[in-house]
Design a protein around this motif. Structure first.
Motif, short mmCIF file in Angstrom:
data_model
loop_
_atom_site.label_atom_id
_atom_site.label_comp_id
_atom_site.label_asym_id
_atom_site.label_seq_id
_atom_site.Cartn_x
_atom_site.Cartn_y
_atom_site.Cartn_z
N ALA A 4 0.83 -1.21 0.00
CA ALA A 4 0.00 0.00 0.00
C ALA A 4 0.86 1.25 0.00
CB ALA A 4 -0.93 -0.01 1.21
N ARG A 5 1.97 1.21 0.69
CA ARG A 5 2.85 2.39 0.80
C ARG A 5 3.66 2.61 -0.47
NH1 ARG A 5 7.92 3.93 2.02
NH2 ARG A 5 8.19 5.78 3.32
N SER A 6 4.25 1.55 -1.01
CA SER A 6 5.16 1.68 -2.14
C SER A 6 4.49 1.47 -3.49
CB SER A 6 6.29 0.66 -2.03
OG SER A 6 6.94 0.76 -0.81
N GLY A 7 3.45 0.67 -3.51
CA GLY A 7 2.81 0.35 -4.77
C GLY A 7 3.79 -0.29 -5.73
N LEU A 8 3.66 0.06 -6.99
CA LEU A 8 4.51 -0.52 -8.02
C LEU A 8 5.83 0.21 -8.17
CD1 LEU A 8 1.73 -1.17 -10.66
CD2 LEU A 8 2.81 -2.83 -9.12
N ASP A 9 6.01 1.30 -7.41
CA ASP A 9 7.24 2.07 -7.50
C ASP A 9 8.35 1.51 -6.62
OD1 ASP A 9 5.99 3.91 -9.16
OD2 ASP A 9 5.25 5.05 -7.44
N GLY A 10 7.99 0.70 -5.66
CA GLY A 10 8.99 0.21 -4.72
C GLY A 10 9.12 -1.30 -4.78
N GLU A 11 9.38 -1.86 -3.63
CA GLU A 11 9.52 -3.30 -3.53
C GLU A 11 8.28 -3.90 -2.90
OE1 GLU A 11 13.19 -3.71 -1.31
OE2 GLU A 11 14.28 -4.02 -3.19
N LEU A 12 7.98 -5.11 -3.33
CA LEU A 12 6.91 -5.90 -2.74
C LEU A 12 7.55 -7.12 -2.08
CD1 LEU A 12 4.40 -5.90 -5.75
CD2 LEU A 12 4.36 -4.42 -3.73
N ILE A 13 6.83 -7.74 -1.18
CA ILE A 13 7.34 -8.96 -0.58
C ILE A 13 7.06 -10.10 -1.54
CG2 ILE A 13 7.19 -10.56 1.37
CD1 ILE A 13 8.41 -7.80 2.04
N ASP A 14 8.11 -10.77 -1.95
CA ASP A 14 7.97 -11.91 -2.85
C ASP A 14 7.27 -13.03 -2.07
OD1 ASP A 14 8.51 -14.41 -4.15
OD2 ASP A 14 10.08 -13.41 -5.28
N PRO A 15 6.07 -13.46 -2.51
CA PRO A 15 5.35 -14.47 -1.74
C PRO A 15 6.00 -15.84 -1.76
CG PRO A 15 4.18 -13.98 -3.78
CD PRO A 15 5.33 -13.01 -3.68
N VAL A 16 6.88 -16.10 -2.70
CA VAL A 16 7.57 -17.39 -2.76
C VAL A 16 8.75 -17.42 -1.81
CG1 VAL A 16 8.84 -18.98 -4.27
CG2 VAL A 16 6.81 -17.78 -5.14
N GLU A 17 9.56 -16.37 -1.84
CA GLU A 17 10.78 -16.34 -1.03
C GLU A 17 10.63 -15.56 0.27
OE1 GLU A 17 14.05 -15.16 -3.51
OE2 GLU A 17 13.32 -16.41 -5.16
N ASP A 65 3.60 2.60 -16.56
CA ASP A 65 2.95 3.87 -16.20
C ASP A 65 2.99 4.16 -14.71
OD1 ASP A 65 2.26 4.04 -18.85
OD2 ASP A 65 0.12 3.63 -18.54
N GLY A 66 3.14 3.12 -13.91
CA GLY A 66 3.03 3.28 -12.45
C GLY A 66 1.58 3.14 -12.03
N GLY A 67 1.39 2.91 -10.78
CA GLY A 67 0.05 2.76 -10.24
C GLY A 67 -0.64 4.10 -10.07
N SER A 68 -1.88 4.05 -9.66
CA SER A 68 -2.68 5.25 -9.46
C SER A 68 -2.04 6.19 -8.45
CB SER A 68 -4.10 4.87 -9.01
OG SER A 68 -4.89 6.01 -8.83
N ALA A 69 -1.50 5.64 -7.38
CA ALA A 69 -0.89 6.50 -6.35
C ALA A 69 0.27 7.30 -6.92
CB ALA A 69 -0.43 5.66 -5.16
N ALA A 70 1.08 6.67 -7.76
CA ALA A 70 2.22 7.37 -8.37
C ALA A 70 1.73 8.49 -9.29
CB ALA A 70 3.10 6.39 -9.14
N ARG A 71 0.69 8.20 -10.07
CA ARG A 71 0.15 9.23 -10.96
C ARG A 71 -0.45 10.39 -10.15
NH1 ARG A 71 -1.76 4.53 -13.20
NH2 ARG A 71 -3.94 5.03 -12.68
N GLN A 72 -1.07 10.07 -9.03
CA GLN A 72 -1.65 11.12 -8.19
C GLN A 72 -0.56 11.98 -7.56
OE1 GLN A 72 -4.67 9.56 -5.46
NE2 GLN A 72 -5.02 7.90 -6.93
N ARG A 73 0.49 11.34 -7.08
CA ARG A 73 1.60 12.11 -6.50
C ARG A 73 2.24 13.02 -7.53
NH1 ARG A 73 2.56 7.18 -3.80
NH2 ARG A 73 4.11 6.58 -5.36
N GLU A 74 2.39 12.52 -8.76
CA GLU A 74 2.97 13.33 -9.83
C GLU A 74 2.07 14.51 -10.18
OE1 GLU A 74 5.39 14.88 -12.75
OE2 GLU A 74 5.83 13.55 -11.07
N ALA A 75 0.77 14.30 -10.22
CA ALA A 75 -0.16 15.39 -10.51
C ALA A 75 -0.06 16.47 -9.42
CB ALA A 75 -1.60 14.87 -10.60
N PHE A 76 0.06 16.04 -8.17
CA PHE A 76 0.19 17.01 -7.08
C PHE A 76 1.53 17.74 -7.17
CE2 PHE A 76 1.31 18.31 -2.77
CZ PHE A 76 0.21 19.09 -2.47
#
Length: 147
Positions: free
Chosen positions: A54-67, A107-118
């Motif tokens: 929720a914090r990083s979205g597609l711009d950061g890291e996610l927890i790999d569910p396998v590892e 393109d990045g997620g919605s949160a990234a687009r919103q931050r860029e618009a702001f």
């Protein structure tokens, strides 16, 4: 709850969700445990991974569910697509879902687009305008497609 203004984002999530459910049902029908239950995951780890996503979205890291370790979102999403490819192909969704995932990652997620618009305009109304435009353009595309 986060809003997904683009219809494409909703279609992407629905396609991935359907493939995940299909994979789990196929595993149950084969008589084995579904892949998601092979190794139980502690609730606090799921909460932490959800917070990170929720914090990083597609711009950061996610927890790999396998590892169980942080990885770039592109890597995690790419692996998920490949693992779900048989189910996505079976349902006829592979081309659409993989294309939408690639575009969303680019393109990045919605949160990234919103931050860029702001950042560009410095006003919350710029963010609202972006969300309205993304929602309207998706609705226009649906109407044009006769849906």
């Amino acid at each position: 709850m986060r809003r997904l203004p683009r219809v494409d984002d909703i279609v992407l999530i629905a396609g991935l969700f359907r493939a995940l459910v299909r994979r789990e049902l196929d595993a149950l029908a084969a008589g084995g445990p579904p892949p998601a239950t092979e190794e139980p995951v502690r609730t606090e780890l799921v909460r932490a991974a959800s917070w990170r996503a929720a914090r990083s979205g597609l711009d950061g890291e996610l927890i790999d569910p396998v590892e169980g370790v942080p990885r770039p979102a592109r890597t995690v999403v790419g692996r998920m697509l490949e693992e779900l490819r048989p189910q996505l192909e079976e349902s006829g969704d592979w081309a659409l879902v993989s294309s939408l995932a690639g575009r969303t990652l680019a393109d990045g997620g919605s949160a990234a687009r919103q931050r860029e618009a702001f950042r560009r305009g410095g006003r919350l109304t710029d963010v609202v305008d972006l969300l309205l435009e993304e929602t309207r353009s998706g609705n226009r595309r649906l109407a044009a497609a006769g849906r």
